[in-house]
Design a protein around this motif. Structure first.
Motif, short mmCIF file in Angstrom:
data_model
loop_
_atom_site.label_atom_id
_atom_site.label_comp_id
_atom_site.label_asym_id
_atom_site.label_seq_id
_atom_site.Cartn_x
_atom_site.Cartn_y
_atom_site.Cartn_z
N ILE A 130 15.87 38.20 49.95
CA ILE A 130 15.57 39.52 50.52
C ILE A 130 15.24 40.52 49.42
N ASN A 131 16.01 40.50 48.35
CA ASN A 131 15.78 41.45 47.26
C ASN A 131 14.42 41.23 46.61
N ARG A 173 7.23 43.73 47.99
CA ARG A 173 6.56 44.64 48.92
C ARG A 173 6.60 46.08 48.42
N SER A 174 7.76 46.48 47.91
CA SER A 174 7.88 47.85 47.41
C SER A 174 6.96 48.09 46.22
N THR A 175 6.88 47.11 45.32
CA THR A 175 6.02 47.27 44.15
C THR A 175 4.56 47.40 44.56
N LEU A 176 4.13 46.53 45.51
CA LEU A 176 2.75 46.60 45.98
C LEU A 176 2.48 47.93 46.67
N ALA A 177 3.43 48.35 47.54
CA ALA A 177 3.23 49.61 48.25
C ALA A 177 3.20 50.80 47.30
N LEU A 178 4.07 50.80 46.32
CA LEU A 178 4.09 51.89 45.34
C LEU A 178 2.81 51.92 44.51
N GLN A 179 2.30 50.74 44.17
CA GLN A 179 1.03 50.69 43.44
C GLN A 179 -0.10 51.27 44.29
N ALA A 187 11.14 48.43 53.33
CA ALA A 187 11.73 47.54 52.33
C ALA A 187 13.08 48.06 51.86
N LEU A 188 13.19 49.37 51.76
CA LEU A 188 14.47 49.95 51.34
C LEU A 188 15.55 49.72 52.39
N TRP A 189 15.18 49.81 53.68
CA TRP A 189 16.16 49.55 54.71
C TRP A 189 16.67 48.11 54.66
N VAL A 190 15.75 47.19 54.43
CA VAL A 190 16.18 45.79 54.30
C VAL A 190 17.13 45.65 53.12
N ARG A 244 19.03 47.94 51.92
CA ARG A 244 20.30 48.58 52.24
C ARG A 244 21.22 47.65 53.01
N LEU A 245 20.63 46.91 53.94
CA LEU A 245 21.46 45.96 54.69
C LEU A 245 22.04 44.90 53.76
N GLY A 246 21.17 44.37 52.88
CA GLY A 246 21.66 43.36 51.96
C GLY A 246 22.70 43.92 51.01
N VAL A 247 22.45 45.12 50.50
CA VAL A 247 23.40 45.74 49.58
C VAL A 247 24.71 46.05 50.30
N GLY A 248 24.62 46.43 51.59
CA GLY A 248 25.84 46.70 52.35
C GLY A 248 26.73 45.47 52.44
N ALA A 249 26.09 44.33 52.73
CA ALA A 249 26.87 43.10 52.78
C ALA A 249 27.48 42.78 51.43
N LEU A 250 26.67 42.98 50.39
CA LEU A 250 27.17 42.70 49.04
C LEU A 250 28.28 43.68 48.65
N ALA A 251 28.18 44.91 49.17
CA ALA A 251 29.20 45.90 48.84
C ALA A 251 30.56 45.51 49.41
N ILE A 252 30.54 44.91 50.62
CA ILE A 252 31.82 44.47 51.21
C ILE A 252 32.49 43.43 50.33
N VAL A 253 31.69 42.46 49.90
CA VAL A 253 32.24 41.44 49.00
C VAL A 253 32.71 42.08 47.70
N GLY A 254 31.90 43.03 47.21
CA GLY A 254 32.28 43.69 45.96
C GLY A 254 33.57 44.47 46.08
N LEU A 255 33.80 45.11 47.25
CA LEU A 255 35.05 45.85 47.45
C LEU A 255 36.26 44.92 47.40
N LEU A 256 36.12 43.76 48.02
CA LEU A 256 37.23 42.80 47.95
C LEU A 256 37.51 42.38 46.51
N ALA A 257 36.43 42.10 45.78
CA ALA A 257 36.62 41.72 44.38
C ALA A 257 37.21 42.88 43.57
#
Length: 453
Positions: free
Chosen positions: A32-33, A39-45, A184-187, A189-202
């Protein structure tokens, strides 16, 4: 033999599933990242390209306006200098059109609009060139008639319409590309949110493991803080002791100066006065005296007068009697006048009658005296100003000159008696400020309280 045993509370199948899920989630997050990044790089270009296109369209319109402004200025005034921005704009228009053709080469519809825009621009430039040539040929009525047709105005409106249309489409492209970036940023955010939960536990586990380390670090900081406070206390005590010692030495120095001044006045003054009286008696006894003897007696009298004047100046430098007998303002005026006569420096004074005790008056006098001494030795100045003024509960003393100055940051603390001046003022409860720079003179300002604090 079993080389590794999992805890009984986590069966092997469940552990394998958990590890597989963790690997799968990590893989999905990476995919996803990477996809979002691409996509973000292409769109920004694309946003950057569209922004440059929009800027190019704005530059094209500005060049047309510059060309028209230069043409109008030349037609109205006949001043050839107005053609310089006109010629510059004409040269830039061609380059800008080339850039637009390259930008829209892959878009047939917009390429046709660029071609149409180029035709209108060529007609408008031809009209501008025609009026300029008519003006150069002196055909006033001809170029005025051309302007009255309003053809140029209609062509400029057409140019604006074309540019506005292209700009609108470019803005739409930018908006679409920005929407892609947001998706792309919303996608992400979802992935980072999931990763944040794991990160909080760690992170929770990490906090528990580092708790003791924080406590140990806190104890170390408290110990260091206590040592720092102890050192600061010792430094303050030592500084106060040294400051008091310097003040005592300064007082002793002033006492020795006063004693030496009295000795010179009483002993040496009496001897010089007696010698001058003896010369006067010898002159009266030998009257009329031979020319050579009279000349020698006159030379001796002049020498005694010079020695008496030198004695008075030395006594005044050691302990100014004028300060006790006349006050601060007359003493400073005498000091400034005598310094100006000796050094050739023009000294201007502006002295207010201020209320200071005897100790602070002596501080002000010594400050001005030391400043003038440094000025005469090092500054190479032609003019100096001395100002003493009352500011409520404080007195400000300022000495400035137009000499060669110096860099205070490069001077040693004891250079030119600056340390002594600063300590004398601070010992009286005041503050000393020195402003100077090479080639721009020096300004010394001291602020003293009228009463001891």
């Amino acid at each position: 033999m079993r080389w590794f045993t999992f805890p009984k509370r986590i069966p092997m199948p469940r552990m394998a599933v958990s590890m597989a899920l963790a690997v799968l989630v990590a893989g999905i997050l990476v995919v996803i990242n990477e996809a979002s990044y691409s996509r973000s790089t292409l769109a920004l270009q694309q946003v950057a390209d569209a922004s440059r296109t929009r800027e190019t369209l704005n530059q094209l319109l500005q060049h047309m306006l510059d060309a028209e402004t230069g043409q109008r200025g030349y037609l109205l005034t006949g001043n050839i200098s107005y053609l310089e921005p006109y010629d510059s704009a004409i040269g830039s228009i061609g380059k800008t059109m080339d850039t637009l053709r390259e930008r829209y080469a892959g878009n047939p519809e917009q390429s046709r609009q660029v071609v149409s825009l180029g035709r209108v621009i060529q007609r408008n430039l031809a009209l501008l060139d025609l009026t300029i040539r008519l003006r150069k040929d002196g055909r006033e009525n001809a170029w005025q008639d051309v302007l009255k047709t309003n053809t140029g105005k209609a062509q400029m409106e057409a140019i604006r319409d074309h540019i506005t249309g292209l700009t609108g489409k470019t803005e739409q492209e930018i908006a679409n590309d920005q929407a892609k970036v947001l998706r792309a940023l919303w996608v992400d955010r979802l992935g980072v949110g999931a990763l944040a939960i794991v990160g909080l536990l760690a992170f929770y586990v990490f906090l528990r493991q580092t708790h003791e380390l924080r406590l140990a670090d806190q104890r170390l900081k408290e110990g260091l803080e206590r040592e720092r406070e102890q050192l600061e206390h010792e430094v303050r005590e030592r500084t106060a002791s040294l400051a008091q010692l310097a003040t005592d030495l300064q007082d002793v120095r002033e006492q020795e100066r006063g004693h030496l001044a009295r000795e010179l006045h009483d002993e040496l003054g009496a001897l010089l006065t007696a010698a001058k009286l003896d010369v006067a008696r010898m002159r009266s006894k030998l009257n009329p005296a031979p020319p050579e003897v009279a000349q020698r007696l006159q030379h001796l009298t002049d020498t005694l007068n010079s020695v008496i004047a030198l004695k008075r100046r030395i006594i005044e430098d050691l302990r100014p009697s004028s300060l006790t007998n006349l006050g601060l303002v007359p003493s400073l005026e005498i000091l400034a006048r005598e310094f100006g006569e000796r050094s050739g420096v023009e000294v201007v004074t502006a002295l207010d009658d201020v209320a200071l005790d005897e100790s602070r008056q002596l501080t002000v006098y010594r400050l001005v005296q030391e400043s003038l001494t440094n000025l005469g030795k090092y500054a190479g100045a032609k003019r100096a100003n001395i100002v003493v003024q009352s500011l409520g509960g404080h007195v400000e003393v300022a000495i400035d000159d137009d000499g060669k100055g110096f860099d205070p940051a490069l001077q040693r603390p004891t250079t030119h008696g600056l340390a002594g001046m600063r300590h004398r003022v601070e010992a009286a409860g005041g503050r000393l400020t020195i402003r100077s720079s090479p080639g721009r003179g020096t300004r010394i300002v001291a602020t003293l309280p009228t009463q001891r604090v």
